[in-house]
Design a protein around this motif. Structure first.
Motif, PDB file in Angstrom:
ATOM      1  N   LEU A  36     -31.099 -21.478 -28.902  1.00  0.00           N
ATOM      2  CA  LEU A  36     -31.981 -22.113 -28.032  1.00  0.00           C
ATOM      3  C   LEU A  36     -33.463 -22.106 -28.540  1.00  0.00           C
ATOM      4  O   LEU A  36     -34.260 -23.065 -28.575  1.00  0.00           O
ATOM      5  CB  LEU A  36     -32.019 -21.560 -26.443  1.00  0.00           C
ATOM      6  CG  LEU A  36     -32.893 -21.907 -25.651  1.00  0.00           C
ATOM      7  CD1 LEU A  36     -32.513 -23.478 -25.134  1.00  0.00           C
ATOM      8  CD2 LEU A  36     -32.771 -21.263 -24.335  1.00  0.00           C
ATOM      9  N   MET A  37     -33.939 -20.882 -28.949  1.00  0.00           N
ATOM     10  CA  MET A  37     -35.378 -20.608 -29.404  1.00  0.00           C
ATOM     11  C   MET A  37     -35.448 -21.315 -30.683  1.00  0.00           C
ATOM     12  O   MET A  37     -36.728 -21.951 -30.682  1.00  0.00           O
ATOM     13  CB  MET A  37     -35.438 -19.106 -29.774  1.00  0.00           C
ATOM     14  CG  MET A  37     -35.346 -18.197 -28.518  1.00  0.00           C
ATOM     15  SD  MET A  37     -36.279 -18.512 -27.047  1.00  0.00           S
ATOM     16  CE  MET A  37     -37.652 -17.767 -27.834  1.00  0.00           C
ATOM     17  N   VAL A  38     -34.592 -21.405 -31.619  1.00  0.00           N
ATOM     18  CA  VAL A  38     -34.745 -22.313 -32.942  1.00  0.00           C
ATOM     19  C   VAL A  38     -35.083 -23.682 -32.511  1.00  0.00           C
ATOM     20  O   VAL A  38     -35.959 -24.193 -33.163  1.00  0.00           O
ATOM     21  CB  VAL A  38     -33.508 -21.927 -33.775  1.00  0.00           C
ATOM     22  CG1 VAL A  38     -33.403 -22.889 -35.021  1.00  0.00           C
ATOM     23  CG2 VAL A  38     -33.728 -20.511 -34.486  1.00  0.00           C
ATOM     24  N   SER A  39     -34.218 -23.954 -31.581  1.00  0.00           N
ATOM     25  CA  SER A  39     -34.070 -25.670 -31.372  1.00  0.00           C
ATOM     26  C   SER A  39     -35.358 -25.898 -30.577  1.00  0.00           C
ATOM     27  O   SER A  39     -36.081 -27.063 -31.045  1.00  0.00           O
ATOM     28  CB  SER A  39     -32.937 -26.021 -30.596  1.00  0.00           C
ATOM     29  OG  SER A  39     -31.811 -25.619 -31.087  1.00  0.00           O
ATOM     30  N   THR A  40     -36.035 -25.008 -29.507  1.00  0.00           N
ATOM     31  CA  THR A  40     -37.172 -25.200 -29.145  1.00  0.00           C
ATOM     32  C   THR A  40     -38.157 -25.218 -30.027  1.00  0.00           C
ATOM     33  O   THR A  40     -39.120 -26.250 -30.035  1.00  0.00           O
ATOM     34  CB  THR A  40     -37.539 -24.313 -28.073  1.00  0.00           C
ATOM     35  OG1 THR A  40     -36.349 -24.165 -27.172  1.00  0.00           O
ATOM     36  CG2 THR A  40     -38.771 -24.421 -27.330  1.00  0.00           C
ATOM     37  N   GLY A  45     -29.554 -30.944 -36.298  1.00  0.00           N
ATOM     38  CA  GLY A  45     -28.042 -31.215 -36.327  1.00  0.00           C
ATOM     39  C   GLY A  45     -27.390 -30.247 -37.382  1.00  0.00           C
ATOM     40  O   GLY A  45     -26.385 -29.981 -36.702  1.00  0.00           O
ATOM     41  N   ALA A  46     -28.010 -29.617 -38.255  1.00  0.00           N
ATOM     42  CA  ALA A  46     -27.268 -28.697 -39.020  1.00  0.00           C
ATOM     43  C   ALA A  46     -27.300 -27.424 -38.328  1.00  0.00           C
ATOM     44  O   ALA A  46     -26.259 -26.808 -38.073  1.00  0.00           O
ATOM     45  CB  ALA A  46     -28.351 -28.335 -40.464  1.00  0.00           C
ATOM     46  N   LEU A  80     -37.740 -37.149 -38.689  1.00  0.00           N
ATOM     47  CA  LEU A  80     -36.268 -37.392 -39.518  1.00  0.00           C
ATOM     48  C   LEU A  80     -35.803 -35.957 -40.016  1.00  0.00           C
ATOM     49  O   LEU A  80     -34.697 -35.453 -39.763  1.00  0.00           O
ATOM     50  CB  LEU A  80     -36.435 -38.290 -40.522  1.00  0.00           C
ATOM     51  CG  LEU A  80     -35.076 -38.661 -41.480  1.00  0.00           C
ATOM     52  CD1 LEU A  80     -33.964 -38.909 -40.449  1.00  0.00           C
ATOM     53  CD2 LEU A  80     -35.119 -39.427 -42.527  1.00  0.00           C
ATOM     54  N   LEU A  81     -36.902 -35.278 -40.621  1.00  0.00           N
ATOM     55  CA  LEU A  81     -36.441 -33.855 -41.001  1.00  0.00           C
ATOM     56  C   LEU A  81     -36.283 -32.843 -39.727  1.00  0.00           C
ATOM     57  O   LEU A  81     -35.135 -31.978 -40.072  1.00  0.00           O
ATOM     58  CB  LEU A  81     -37.749 -33.180 -41.791  1.00  0.00           C
ATOM     59  CG  LEU A  81     -38.100 -33.861 -43.082  1.00  0.00           C
ATOM     60  CD1 LEU A  81     -39.237 -33.353 -43.721  1.00  0.00           C
ATOM     61  CD2 LEU A  81     -36.693 -33.751 -44.070  1.00  0.00           C
TER      62      LEU A  81
END
Length: 272
Positions: free
Chosen positions: A38-42, A98-99, A91-92
């Motif tokens: 969650l933290m990385v996605s945020t 996604g990864a 895009l990046l």
């Protein structure tokens, strides 16, 4: 006027003060990995959100009507450099998201047995998972421990650093089994079995509940989850065995009837 604003803010501050941050400060390895995801996605999304919000304020101020020094270019319509930034950066970020999501989805699959007790602490090969059968009833939770032959209503316990294998179902309508400190929510559905593998790493008392509305007694579908050391867990099992009651078919059919705010109940034996 400032005092009036302070009075209006006090109830908001009081409500925020009572909020629990258990999702961001969990006690189980699976929940910690979910927290990290969650933290990385945020953080990845904030790479775009923060500059956009800052530039919105900057443009509104820089090109306000009263600013005569701002350049006025009504015929400007293209910039290759801006196009590259506008398209390449999102895009990046999408590729990175996604990864990260793909890896997290597979590594944190609730049906997949856990491979470690905690970060840097692999699972000993001789450790057997604690089997717990979870049944969502109207409006209470039934937990059965096949290894020990006991059952408990609205209370759950597990030893620290021992993997737990939950088998989850429902007797009537769909519910959601959720212990925020342990792992993510898993649906309990009638006529079906869902699974969850998790581990608790810190001793303590945590809250579990149904995260899916299921009728009038939904708000009372809460239970205590105890993370115990080995001696404490054995004492908890002994307490259940000393209760003297037996969960047979007739007792289960009676327990299955809708009831609200049920107290904790122990069964010393369970009919197979």
């Amino acid at each position: 006027m400032s005092r009036l604003r302070t009075l209006f803010l006090l109830p908001l501050l009081a409500s925020l003060g009572s909020c629990s941050m258990v999702v961001l400060n969990p006690a189980g390895d699976v929940a910690e990995q979910q927290r990290d995801l969650l933290m990385v996605s945020t953080a990845l999304m904030l790479i775009v959100i923060i500059p956009v919000m800052a530039l919105t304020i900057f443009f509104a101020w820089r090109y306000r009507q009263s600013n005569r020094e701002a350049r006025y270019e009504p015929d400007w319509d293209h910039s290759t450099h801006l196009e590259l930034v506008i398209w390449a950066v999102p895009l990046l970020i999408i590729i990175c998201l996604g990864a990260v999501t793909w890896m997290g989805t597979h590594l944190l699959d609730p049906y997949r047995p856990i491979g470690r007790v905690a970060a840097g602490k692999p699972l000993p090969p001789d450790v057997r998972p604690l089997e717990v059968e979870v049944v969502a009833l109207d409006w209470k939770w039934l937990f059965i421990y096949p290894e020990y032959g006991v059952a408990v209503v609205n209370e759950l316990a597990a030893p620290v650093d021992r993997p737990i294998s939950f088998r989850i179902t429902s007797a009537s309508v769909m519910n959601s089994f959720y212990i925020p400190a342990l792992a993510g929510q898993i649906y309990a559905m009638p006529g079906m079995e869902t699974r969850l593998h998790a581990v608790i790493n810190k001793s303590g008392d945590y809250e579990g509940f149904s995260a899916n509305y299921s009728g009038a007694g939904f708000s009372g579908m809460r239970f205590a989850f105890h993370g115990l050391d080995d001696a404490g867990f054995q004492a908890w099992i002994a307490k259940a065995k000393d209760s003297g009651g037996k969960l047979d078919r007739n007792g289960y059919l009676e327990l299955e009837q809708p009831s609200e705010n049920q107290p904790v109940r122990h069964y010393a034996a369970v009919d197979s």
